[in-house]
Design an enzyme around this catalytic site. Sequence first.
Site, PDB file in Angstrom:
ATOM      1  N   HIS A  69     -24.720  -9.034   1.484  1.00 54.79           N
ATOM      2  CA  HIS A  69     -25.885  -6.824   2.452  1.00 54.79           C
ATOM      3  C   HIS A  69     -27.469  -7.742   2.576  1.00 54.79           C
ATOM      4  O   HIS A  69     -28.157  -7.990   3.552  1.00 54.79           O
ATOM      5  CB  HIS A  69     -25.653  -6.763   1.500  1.00 54.79           C
ATOM      6  CG  HIS A  69     -26.283  -4.919   2.219  1.00 54.79           C
ATOM      7  ND1 HIS A  69     -25.592  -3.676   1.780  1.00 54.79           N
ATOM      8  CD2 HIS A  69     -26.763  -5.079   3.397  1.00 54.79           C
ATOM      9  CE1 HIS A  69     -25.885  -2.936   3.275  1.00 54.79           C
ATOM     10  NE2 HIS A  69     -27.012  -3.748   3.629  1.00 54.79           N
ATOM     11  N   ASP A  76     -18.225  -0.098  10.982  1.00 62.72           N
ATOM     12  CA  ASP A  76     -19.450  -0.814   9.935  1.00 62.72           C
ATOM     13  C   ASP A  76     -19.898   0.072   8.838  1.00 62.72           C
ATOM     14  O   ASP A  76     -20.363   0.879   9.294  1.00 62.72           O
ATOM     15  CB  ASP A  76     -20.837  -1.438  10.776  1.00 62.72           C
ATOM     16  CG  ASP A  76     -21.310  -2.201   9.451  1.00 62.72           C
ATOM     17  OD1 ASP A  76     -21.451  -3.981   9.617  1.00 62.72           O
ATOM     18  OD2 ASP A  76     -22.292  -2.510   8.802  1.00 62.72           O
ATOM     19  N   LYS A 118     -19.456  -4.810   3.155  1.00 64.43           N
ATOM     20  CA  LYS A 118     -20.736  -5.504   2.533  1.00 64.43           C
ATOM     21  C   LYS A 118     -21.175  -5.704   1.286  1.00 64.43           C
ATOM     22  O   LYS A 118     -20.530  -4.787   0.342  1.00 64.43           O
ATOM     23  CB  LYS A 118     -22.312  -4.977   3.323  1.00 64.43           C
ATOM     24  CG  LYS A 118     -21.847  -5.304   5.102  1.00 64.43           C
ATOM     25  CD  LYS A 118     -23.210  -5.144   5.369  1.00 64.43           C
ATOM     26  CE  LYS A 118     -23.834  -4.388   6.403  1.00 64.43           C
ATOM     27  NZ  LYS A 118     -23.349  -3.064   6.979  1.00 64.43           N
ATOM     28  N   TYR A 132     -24.031   2.034   0.800  1.00 64.59           N
ATOM     29  CA  TYR A 132     -23.515   3.598   1.248  1.00 64.59           C
ATOM     30  C   TYR A 132     -23.331   3.876   0.693  1.00 64.59           C
ATOM     31  O   TYR A 132     -23.589   5.887   1.468  1.00 64.59           O
ATOM     32  CB  TYR A 132     -23.008   3.097   3.146  1.00 64.59           C
ATOM     33  CG  TYR A 132     -23.872   2.069   4.015  1.00 64.59           C
ATOM     34  CD1 TYR A 132     -25.778   1.234   3.719  1.00 64.59           C
ATOM     35  CD2 TYR A 132     -23.418   1.575   4.941  1.00 64.59           C
ATOM     36  CE1 TYR A 132     -25.326   0.559   4.478  1.00 64.59           C
ATOM     37  CE2 TYR A 132     -23.369   0.513   6.231  1.00 64.59           C
ATOM     38  CZ  TYR A 132     -25.137   0.659   5.781  1.00 64.59           C
ATOM     39  OH  TYR A 132     -25.372  -0.638   6.691  1.00 64.59           O
TER      40      TYR A 132
END
Length: 300
Positions: free
Chosen positions: A106, A43, A73, A48
């Site tokens: 997200h 994931d 996402k 990120y």
Amino acid sequence: MKEIVLNDGNRVPIIGFGTYKSVKEDGVQSVKNALAVGYRLIDTAAAYNNEEDVGKGIAESGIGREEIIVTTKLWRENLGYKETKKALELSLKKLGLTYVDLYLIHWPANARNYTNWQKANADSWRAMEELQVEGRIKSIGVSNFWQEHLEALFQTANIIPAVNQIEFHPGYWQPGLTAFCKENGITVESWSPLARGKVFSNETLKAIAEKHSKSVSQVCLRWVIQHEVIVIPKSTTLQRIEENINIFDFELSEEEMRQINELPEMGFSGELPNIWPDRIENSTGLKFTSPTAPPLRADG
């Protein structure tokens, strides 16, 4: 490993590997370590800033692409039809992949940040439905959607989300939302399953862990999967990566599940999808600030 069958027929391991804050060489190595010890669900997210690291870890792992379920996402600054398609292509480029197995919105648009939040979410979802038909995405889903956001999406969606990834851990597991998702055939996935480390000092969890000769983290992860919820613990330490996946040789009793279900609030992030990016207070009086969000914009 146990798998969950999503509402579109695709299968996903019930435990995966989270990569939040896993960047650069640590990120690459942690993905390789996770795949080496048996994880097959990885994931990540555009927000990120580690998709390139995750992609490199996958490429260097020696595990065939078809064996790995990759999630990324769509960040909330990129909601919209055209924006979604551009964002996916950028994520694929960074990951070095031709498709992702699971693509999630997200965070939902909300009334504080979009003059027509329903349309912002619906337009993104329409793009994702098309990308799924094109084979660029295997399964489509959402993250941090409350019932109000899901019900609005249902009004225009041709496809029901396969997954809703939400904050779900002892002390904050959103049972009402979890039940609503299950009633509508949406698989729930847990983020922050260890409550930002708050679980480790909880006496109830420590006692249950001692009884089973397991760690507190293993008890928490086992509790999540016994709710038939996917869990994605994260770590860059090989020992913890191995420990977290070793949760299939014991079972919590109904009473132990009840005890954990009823734990008071702890470890809550303070992030709520209907008010980002404002500050809020949780029941402990601690203040939180959600991640940076875009300025108010019109999407009508």
